[in-house]
Design a protein around this motif. Structure first.
Motif, PDB file in Angstrom:
ATOM      1  N   LYS A   1       0.803  -1.191  -0.026  1.00  0.00           N
ATOM      2  CA  LYS A   1      -0.147   0.061  -0.159  1.00  0.00           C
ATOM      3  C   LYS A   1       0.842   1.248   0.043  1.00  0.00           C
ATOM      4  O   LYS A   1       0.446   2.418   0.261  1.00  0.00           O
ATOM      5  CB  LYS A   1      -0.821  -0.148   1.200  1.00  0.00           C
ATOM      6  N   TRP A   2       2.138   1.046  -0.317  1.00  0.00           N
ATOM      7  CA  TRP A   2       3.023   2.249   0.080  1.00  0.00           C
ATOM      8  C   TRP A   2       2.522   3.331  -1.027  1.00  0.00           C
ATOM      9  O   TRP A   2       2.646   4.482  -0.722  1.00  0.00           O
ATOM     10  CB  TRP A   2       4.562   1.937  -0.039  1.00  0.00           C
ATOM     11  N   GLU A   3       2.379   2.993  -2.232  1.00  0.00           N
ATOM     12  CA  GLU A   3       2.158   4.014  -3.207  1.00  0.00           C
ATOM     13  C   GLU A   3       0.857   4.434  -3.202  1.00  0.00           C
ATOM     14  O   GLU A   3       0.769   5.943  -3.321  1.00  0.00           O
ATOM     15  CB  GLU A   3       2.136   3.351  -4.785  1.00  0.00           C
ATOM     16  N   GLU A   4      -0.045   4.003  -2.482  1.00  0.00           N
ATOM     17  CA  GLU A   4      -1.563   4.671  -2.085  1.00  0.00           C
ATOM     18  C   GLU A   4      -1.051   5.492  -0.889  1.00  0.00           C
ATOM     19  O   GLU A   4      -1.570   6.362  -0.927  1.00  0.00           O
ATOM     20  CB  GLU A   4      -2.253   3.460  -1.761  1.00  0.00           C
ATOM     21  N   PHE A   5      -0.286   5.200  -0.016  1.00  0.00           N
ATOM     22  CA  PHE A   5      -0.157   6.046   0.940  1.00  0.00           C
ATOM     23  C   PHE A   5       0.642   7.232   0.591  1.00  0.00           C
ATOM     24  O   PHE A   5       0.549   8.312   0.923  1.00  0.00           O
ATOM     25  CB  PHE A   5       1.169   5.357   2.068  1.00  0.00           C
ATOM     26  N   LEU A   6       1.493   7.189  -0.379  1.00  0.00           N
ATOM     27  CA  LEU A   6       2.493   8.181  -0.893  1.00  0.00           C
ATOM     28  C   LEU A   6       1.432   9.258  -1.784  1.00  0.00           C
ATOM     29  O   LEU A   6       1.519  10.593  -1.527  1.00  0.00           O
ATOM     30  CB  LEU A   6       3.627   7.997  -1.880  1.00  0.00           C
ATOM     31  N   LYS A   7       0.362   8.725  -2.334  1.00  0.00           N
ATOM     32  CA  LYS A   7      -0.490   9.643  -2.780  1.00  0.00           C
ATOM     33  C   LYS A   7      -1.394  10.474  -2.170  1.00  0.00           C
ATOM     34  O   LYS A   7      -1.762  11.864  -2.766  1.00  0.00           O
ATOM     35  CB  LYS A   7      -1.626   8.883  -3.855  1.00  0.00           C
ATOM     36  N   ASN A   8      -1.567   9.950  -0.899  1.00  0.00           N
ATOM     37  CA  ASN A   8      -2.218  10.923   0.063  1.00  0.00           C
ATOM     38  C   ASN A   8      -1.324  11.936   0.731  1.00  0.00           C
ATOM     39  O   ASN A   8      -1.955  12.949   1.498  1.00  0.00           O
ATOM     40  CB  ASN A   8      -2.912   9.830   0.950  1.00  0.00           C
ATOM     41  N   VAL A   9       0.008  11.575   0.787  1.00  0.00           N
ATOM     42  CA  VAL A   9       1.005  12.456   1.736  1.00  0.00           C
ATOM     43  C   VAL A   9       0.661  13.954   0.940  1.00  0.00           C
ATOM     44  O   VAL A   9       0.933  14.173  -0.283  1.00  0.00           O
ATOM     45  CB  VAL A   9       2.348  11.805   1.441  1.00  0.00           C
TER      46      VAL A   9
END
Length: 164
Positions: free
Chosen positions: A155-163
């Protein structure tokens, strides 16, 4: 998949020190990087909670700032709170992670799906942990645990999209 991360406070979210001002008021140091990861992990569906043996207005304030869903203070037997949370949420133990640093965290760690410990945790805690941070409690150990979980679950890419 981890849906809830529960955390101890003293020695995990803080450096374990209890500071008192001249007026006797208790102070704690929280790591902003831990808080940042908590806020943004919630945006991808991971809830958070605190289960701590001590009571502190500072902990309540910090948990509310971070919009943590569960706050339990003054708890001597943390597994009882875990059972209550499981009943309320219908989560399976495998969907819950816990990070703690001392012997009072040992029983609850044995009851969750993923166990984390700061670098300076008690030996027995580190022996039980699935993840041991390279950082001490209060110095970004919680963030490292959160990132480990998010990356492990792809889920790292999804996490980064929200940062932001």
């Amino acid at each position: 998949m981890i849906k809830l991360i529960l955390l101890d406070v003293d020695g995990t979210l803080t450096d374990g020190g209890i500071y008192r001002g001249n007026d006797g008021i208790e102070l704690k140091k929280f790591n902003v990087k831990d808080g940042y990861a908590i806020v943004y992990a919630q945006k991808i569906g991971i809830n958070f909670g605190i289960i701590t043996g001590r009571k502190s207005e500072l902990v309540k304030i910090r948990a509310e700032e971070l919009k943590m869903k569960y706050i339990y203070q003054g708890i001597s037997e943390k597994t009882l709170v875990l059972k209550e949370i499981i009943k309320i949420t219908s989560l399976k133990k495998e969907e819950i992670a816990y990070m703690g640093d001392d012997l009072n965290d040992l029983n609850i760690m044995k009851e969750v799906g993923l166990k984390g410990a700061p670098k300076d945790a008690a030996r027995e805690i580190k022996e039980t942990a699935d993840f041991i941070s390279s950082k001490k409690g209060g110095y970004g150990a919680v963030r490292e645990f959160i990132e480990f979980i998010i990356k492990k679950e792809n889920k790292w890419e999804e996490f980064l999209k929200n940062v932001k």
